[in-house]
Write a protein that holds these residues in place. Structure first.
Motif, PDB file in Angstrom:
ATOM      1  N   GLY A  39       0.780  -1.226   0.000  1.00  0.00           N
ATOM      2  CA  GLY A  39       0.000   0.000   0.000  1.00  0.00           C
ATOM      3  C   GLY A  39       0.811   1.275   0.000  1.00  0.00           C
ATOM      4  N   ALA A  40       2.118   1.182   0.047  1.00  0.00           N
ATOM      5  CA  ALA A  40       2.949   2.381   0.128  1.00  0.00           C
ATOM      6  C   ALA A  40       2.887   3.188  -1.164  1.00  0.00           C
ATOM      7  CB  ALA A  40       4.386   2.004   0.444  1.00  0.00           C
ATOM      8  N   ARG A  41       2.692   4.476  -1.024  1.00  0.00           N
ATOM      9  CA  ARG A  41       2.734   5.378  -2.177  1.00  0.00           C
ATOM     10  C   ARG A  41       4.139   5.947  -2.371  1.00  0.00           C
ATOM     11  NH1 ARG A  41      -1.733   8.820   0.670  1.00  0.00           N
ATOM     12  NH2 ARG A  41      -0.290   8.134   2.301  1.00  0.00           N
ATOM     13  N   THR A  42       4.890   6.023  -1.286  1.00  0.00           N
ATOM     14  CA  THR A  42       6.275   6.466  -1.396  1.00  0.00           C
ATOM     15  C   THR A  42       7.097   5.342  -2.019  1.00  0.00           C
ATOM     16  OG1 THR A  42       8.006   7.614  -0.141  1.00  0.00           O
ATOM     17  CG2 THR A  42       7.117   5.614   0.849  1.00  0.00           C
ATOM     18  N   PRO A  43       8.145   5.655  -2.784  1.00  0.00           N
ATOM     19  CA  PRO A  43       8.924   4.582  -3.413  1.00  0.00           C
ATOM     20  C   PRO A  43       9.675   3.729  -2.393  1.00  0.00           C
ATOM     21  CG  PRO A  43       9.915   6.734  -3.834  1.00  0.00           C
ATOM     22  CD  PRO A  43       8.597   7.000  -3.210  1.00  0.00           C
ATOM     23  N   VAL A  44       9.639   2.416  -2.601  1.00  0.00           N
ATOM     24  CA  VAL A  44      10.349   1.454  -1.760  1.00  0.00           C
ATOM     25  C   VAL A  44      11.379   0.738  -2.619  1.00  0.00           C
ATOM     26  CG1 VAL A  44      10.163  -0.542  -0.224  1.00  0.00           C
ATOM     27  CG2 VAL A  44       8.312   1.150  -0.305  1.00  0.00           C
ATOM     28  N   THR A  45      12.617   0.697  -2.166  1.00  0.00           N
ATOM     29  CA  THR A  45      13.709  -0.007  -2.840  1.00  0.00           C
ATOM     30  C   THR A  45      14.210  -1.113  -1.925  1.00  0.00           C
ATOM     31  OG1 THR A  45      14.407   2.035  -3.958  1.00  0.00           O
ATOM     32  CG2 THR A  45      16.010   0.224  -3.861  1.00  0.00           C
ATOM     33  N   THR A  46      14.472  -2.291  -2.501  1.00  0.00           N
ATOM     34  CA  THR A  46      14.930  -3.433  -1.696  1.00  0.00           C
ATOM     35  C   THR A  46      16.234  -3.974  -2.255  1.00  0.00           C
ATOM     36  OG1 THR A  46      12.685  -4.061  -1.095  1.00  0.00           O
ATOM     37  CG2 THR A  46      14.375  -5.760  -0.888  1.00  0.00           C
ATOM     38  N   LEU A  47      17.139  -4.319  -1.338  1.00  0.00           N
ATOM     39  CA  LEU A  47      18.358  -5.024  -1.710  1.00  0.00           C
ATOM     40  C   LEU A  47      18.452  -6.287  -0.866  1.00  0.00           C
ATOM     41  CD1 LEU A  47      21.020  -5.066  -3.332  1.00  0.00           C
ATOM     42  CD2 LEU A  47      22.100  -3.906  -1.387  1.00  0.00           C
ATOM     43  N   VAL A  48      18.550  -7.432  -1.539  1.00  0.00           N
ATOM     44  CA  VAL A  48      18.774  -8.700  -0.847  1.00  0.00           C
ATOM     45  C   VAL A  48      20.270  -8.814  -0.615  1.00  0.00           C
ATOM     46  CG1 VAL A  48      18.375 -11.185  -0.858  1.00  0.00           C
ATOM     47  CG2 VAL A  48      16.810  -9.672  -2.085  1.00  0.00           C
ATOM     48  N   ILE A  49      20.697  -8.846   0.643  1.00  0.00           N
ATOM     49  CA  ILE A  49      22.123  -8.820   0.958  1.00  0.00           C
ATOM     50  C   ILE A  49      22.631 -10.153   1.503  1.00  0.00           C
ATOM     51  CG2 ILE A  49      22.085  -6.342   1.407  1.00  0.00           C
ATOM     52  CD1 ILE A  49      22.199  -7.007   4.414  1.00  0.00           C
ATOM     53  N   GLY A  50      21.749 -11.124   1.670  1.00  0.00           N
ATOM     54  CA  GLY A  50      22.152 -12.419   2.228  1.00  0.00           C
ATOM     55  C   GLY A  50      21.109 -13.462   1.933  1.00  0.00           C
ATOM     56  N   GLU A  51      20.571 -14.055   2.987  1.00  0.00           N
ATOM     57  CA  GLU A  51      19.553 -15.083   2.794  1.00  0.00           C
ATOM     58  C   GLU A  51      18.184 -14.456   2.554  1.00  0.00           C
ATOM     59  OE1 GLU A  51      19.898 -19.001   4.787  1.00  0.00           O
ATOM     60  OE2 GLU A  51      20.928 -17.842   6.346  1.00  0.00           O
ATOM     61  N   GLY A  52      17.482 -14.981   1.601  1.00  0.00           N
ATOM     62  CA  GLY A  52      16.106 -14.594   1.336  1.00  0.00           C
ATOM     63  C   GLY A  52      15.221 -15.804   1.555  1.00  0.00           C
ATOM     64  N   GLY A  53      14.847 -16.026   2.795  1.00  0.00           N
ATOM     65  CA  GLY A  53      14.149 -17.241   3.158  1.00  0.00           C
ATOM     66  C   GLY A  53      12.644 -17.101   3.147  1.00  0.00           C
ATOM     67  N   SER A  54      12.016 -17.502   2.062  1.00  0.00           N
ATOM     68  CA  SER A  54      10.574 -17.682   1.970  1.00  0.00           C
ATOM     69  C   SER A  54       9.801 -16.378   2.210  1.00  0.00           C
ATOM     70  CB  SER A  54      10.133 -18.779   2.941  1.00  0.00           C
ATOM     71  OG  SER A  54       8.821 -19.207   2.674  1.00  0.00           O
ATOM     72  N   GLY A  55       8.533 -16.529   2.663  1.00  0.00           N
ATOM     73  CA  GLY A  55       7.672 -15.367   2.852  1.00  0.00           C
ATOM     74  C   GLY A  55       8.157 -14.433   3.936  1.00  0.00           C
ATOM     75  N   GLY A  56       8.936 -14.956   4.870  1.00  0.00           N
ATOM     76  CA  GLY A  56       9.485 -14.103   5.911  1.00  0.00           C
ATOM     77  C   GLY A  56      10.464 -13.085   5.377  1.00  0.00           C
ATOM     78  N   ALA A  57      11.040 -13.357   4.206  1.00  0.00           N
ATOM     79  CA  ALA A  57      11.910 -12.404   3.528  1.00  0.00           C
ATOM     80  C   ALA A  57      11.131 -11.591   2.494  1.00  0.00           C
ATOM     81  CB  ALA A  57      13.067 -13.131   2.847  1.00  0.00           C
ATOM     82  N   LEU A  58      10.237 -12.256   1.770  1.00  0.00           N
ATOM     83  CA  LEU A  58       9.500 -11.591   0.702  1.00  0.00           C
ATOM     84  C   LEU A  58       8.626 -10.462   1.234  1.00  0.00           C
ATOM     85  CD1 LEU A  58       8.934 -11.725  -2.375  1.00  0.00           C
ATOM     86  CD2 LEU A  58       6.945 -13.135  -1.829  1.00  0.00           C
ATOM     87  N   ALA A  59       8.151 -10.571   2.476  1.00  0.00           N
ATOM     88  CA  ALA A  59       7.284  -9.538   3.028  1.00  0.00           C
ATOM     89  C   ALA A  59       7.951  -8.171   3.040  1.00  0.00           C
ATOM     90  CB  ALA A  59       6.856  -9.923   4.448  1.00  0.00           C
ATOM     91  N   LEU A  60       9.270  -8.129   3.116  1.00  0.00           N
ATOM     92  CA  LEU A  60      10.011  -6.875   3.182  1.00  0.00           C
ATOM     93  C   LEU A  60      10.452  -6.387   1.806  1.00  0.00           C
ATOM     94  CD1 LEU A  60      10.942  -4.955   5.475  1.00  0.00           C
ATOM     95  CD2 LEU A  60      13.127  -6.164   5.481  1.00  0.00           C
ATOM     96  N   ALA A  61      10.188  -7.157   0.764  1.00  0.00           N
ATOM     97  CA  ALA A  61      10.706  -6.853  -0.570  1.00  0.00           C
ATOM     98  C   ALA A  61       9.715  -6.027  -1.389  1.00  0.00           C
ATOM     99  CB  ALA A  61      11.039  -8.146  -1.309  1.00  0.00           C
ATOM    100  N   ALA A  62      10.255  -5.056  -2.135  1.00  0.00           N
ATOM    101  CA  ALA A  62       9.431  -4.176  -2.956  1.00  0.00           C
ATOM    102  C   ALA A  62       9.128  -4.828  -4.298  1.00  0.00           C
ATOM    103  CB  ALA A  62      10.159  -2.857  -3.177  1.00  0.00           C
ATOM    104  N   PRO A  63       7.873  -5.049  -4.638  1.00  0.00           N
ATOM    105  CA  PRO A  63       7.540  -5.606  -5.955  1.00  0.00           C
ATOM    106  C   PRO A  63       8.032  -4.687  -7.065  1.00  0.00           C
ATOM    107  CG  PRO A  63       5.630  -5.657  -4.483  1.00  0.00           C
ATOM    108  CD  PRO A  63       6.676  -4.813  -3.815  1.00  0.00           C
TER     109      PRO A  63
END
Length: 452
Positions: free
Chosen positions: A372-396
């Motif tokens: 729902g964020a209108r402000t831009p969100v940028t994501t960098l995966v810097i290590g482990e990306g484990g399942s939905g617990g990681a994806l929740a923080l990632a910007a589509p």
């Protein structure tokens, strides 16, 4: 402003405001004058005499002093409570002043800084005093909707409705060391209650306040927060440069896993230190929890502008961490500040305690905040990306990855177990999952890789 020592007087409202403000910049707003009935709206015997004595003792006509000032160069509306005036209690006249201060802040696009020290609502005005909390909450909500920041300082004591509105309802809550802070004041709480639970330190530990700040550091800390929270920008945050080795992209899926799990790989704190010239942290989910070992959240300065950050630290993220990140993203969105998120977790904490703390709803809340964020969100995966617990923080659509990272629907070991494969096939399974950064680019899951 110096910390109050046992047996000494609390600093007055004006002394507190002057200590916060840049030199000679505090200017009081015009006071709102209400016609008053003898002994107040309830006709409480002796109420007028109480107010008269309070005015003579403090030099104030009410329990709050409101004005404008510059704090660290940023102009703001200050609301300073005078505890010497009937215990800093809230009555109808207090509500008049608070409403006028918030209205002025919105009209002039200024952040609001409540400097709270209150025992609660004024008994001599009964329910009319208590309903001032609704009035204050409405003004705070309107100010929030206007995209203006509210940074509260809770002093000694901050109890009752003052804590439950002006204090705990602010965007960022700072507390003075040793201050009594809690909804129940010392005279109304259970006799066997642990007094340590009603302190500034306890509220920070419970996620209800962001930090304890020494009085001598308060002006600088407030100035930093006001500067950070009043710099909107519609330009997305650039992803940080990788801090790991320059060996190029991983050759196999298991190589990606091995590199992401290496203890020598840089973690979130190193990335944040390299990215920001200065930063200030928020802490706590405002629901009774913190996750200081799993999620770092706050605002910082990158190349002269403010960027908010939420960063996983390489551990299993707990529910409070997800809720704190959601709080951070919603605040940044409301203030028009771009967000940087760093993904690094083997997955969400899945122990019994995490389930009791609402792991599923917390993750859902973060998914919703990012979506729902209108402000831009940028994501960098810097290590482990484990399942939905990681994806929740990632910007589509705006997620990047470093060469020493991977992103997977599930850990390769767990995938092999679910498929009833022997341990020797874990590495093959990792390849089949296509979890390398270059695989993720090809699949359209991430936008690109950063670095080699």
């Amino acid at each position: 402003m110096t910390e109050r020592l046992p047996g000494t007087e609390r600093p007055s409202a004006r002394a507190v405001a002057d200590a916060i403000a840049d030199d000679s910049t505090f200017a009081e707003l015009p006071a709102v004058i209400r016609d008053a009935k003898p002994d107040g709206p309830l006709g409480w015997p002796g109420y007028d005499a109480l107010r008269t004595r309070a005015a003579e003792r403090t030099g104030e006509q009410e329990s709050v002093v409101c004005g404008t000032a510059r704090v660290g160069g940023t102009r703001a509306v200050l609301i300073a409570f005078e505890f010497g005036f009937l215990g800093g209690s809230l009555g109808e006249r207090t509500g008049d002043r608070l409403e006028a201060a918030y209205t002025y802040a919105r009209e002039h696009r200024l952040p609001v800084v409540p400097l709270v020290a209150t025992g609660g609502s004024r008994m001599q005005e009964g329910m009319l005093a208590l309903t001032q909390l609704q009035r204050v909450a409405r003004q705070s909500a309107l100010t929030r909707e206007a995209g203006l920041a509210q940074v509260a300082v809770v002093r000694d004591p901050t109890t009752g409705g003052g804590w439950a509105t002006l204090g705990a309802g602010a965007d960022v809550v700072l507390a003075l060391p040793g201050a009594q802070v809690g909804f129940a004041g010392s005279r109304v709480r259970p006799a066997d209650a642990d007094p340590a639970a009603y302190t500034a330190e306890a509220q920070v530990a419970a996620g209800a306040a962001d930090a304890v700040v020494r009085p001598e550091d308060l002006r600088g800390t407030l100035g930093r927060w006001l500067r950070l929270l009043t710099c909107p920008s519609g330009t997305p945050a650039p992803p940080p440069e990788p801090l790991g080795d320059d060996a190029g992209l991983p050759a196999t899926g298991w190589d990606a896993v091995r590199r992401a799990r290496s203890p020598r790989r840089p973690r979130a704190a190193a990335y944040l230190d390299a990215y920001f010239s200065d930063r200030a942290a928020i802490s706590g989910d405002r629901c009774g929890g913190t996750d200081p070992d799993g999620m770092l959240c706050g605002f910082g300065t990158h190349e002269g502008r403010t960027i908010a950050y939420a960063a996983q630290t390489g551990t299993a993220t707990r529910p409070a961490g997800y809720r704190t990140a959601a709080r951070l993203i919603r605040l940044a969105d409301r203030l028009g500040i771009p967000v940087l998120t760093l993904v690094d977790t083997p997955g969400a904490a899945n122990d019994a305690a995490a389930e009791r703390q609402g792991a599923g709803p917390a993750i859902a809340d973060l998914f919703g905040a990012v979506a729902g964020a209108r402000t831009p969100v940028t994501t960098l995966v810097i290590g482990e990306g484990g399942s939905g617990g990681a994806l929740a923080l990632a910007a589509p659509g705006n997620t990047w990855a470093t060469p020493d990272s991977y992103f997977s629907v599930i850990a390769p070991e767990l995938a092999a177990a679910i498929l009833k494969r022997p341990p020797r096939e874990v590495e093959t399974t990792a390849d089949q999952l296509r979890i390398r950064p270059q695989d993720l680019v090809e699949l359209g899951v991430i936008r690109g890789t950063v670095g080699p």
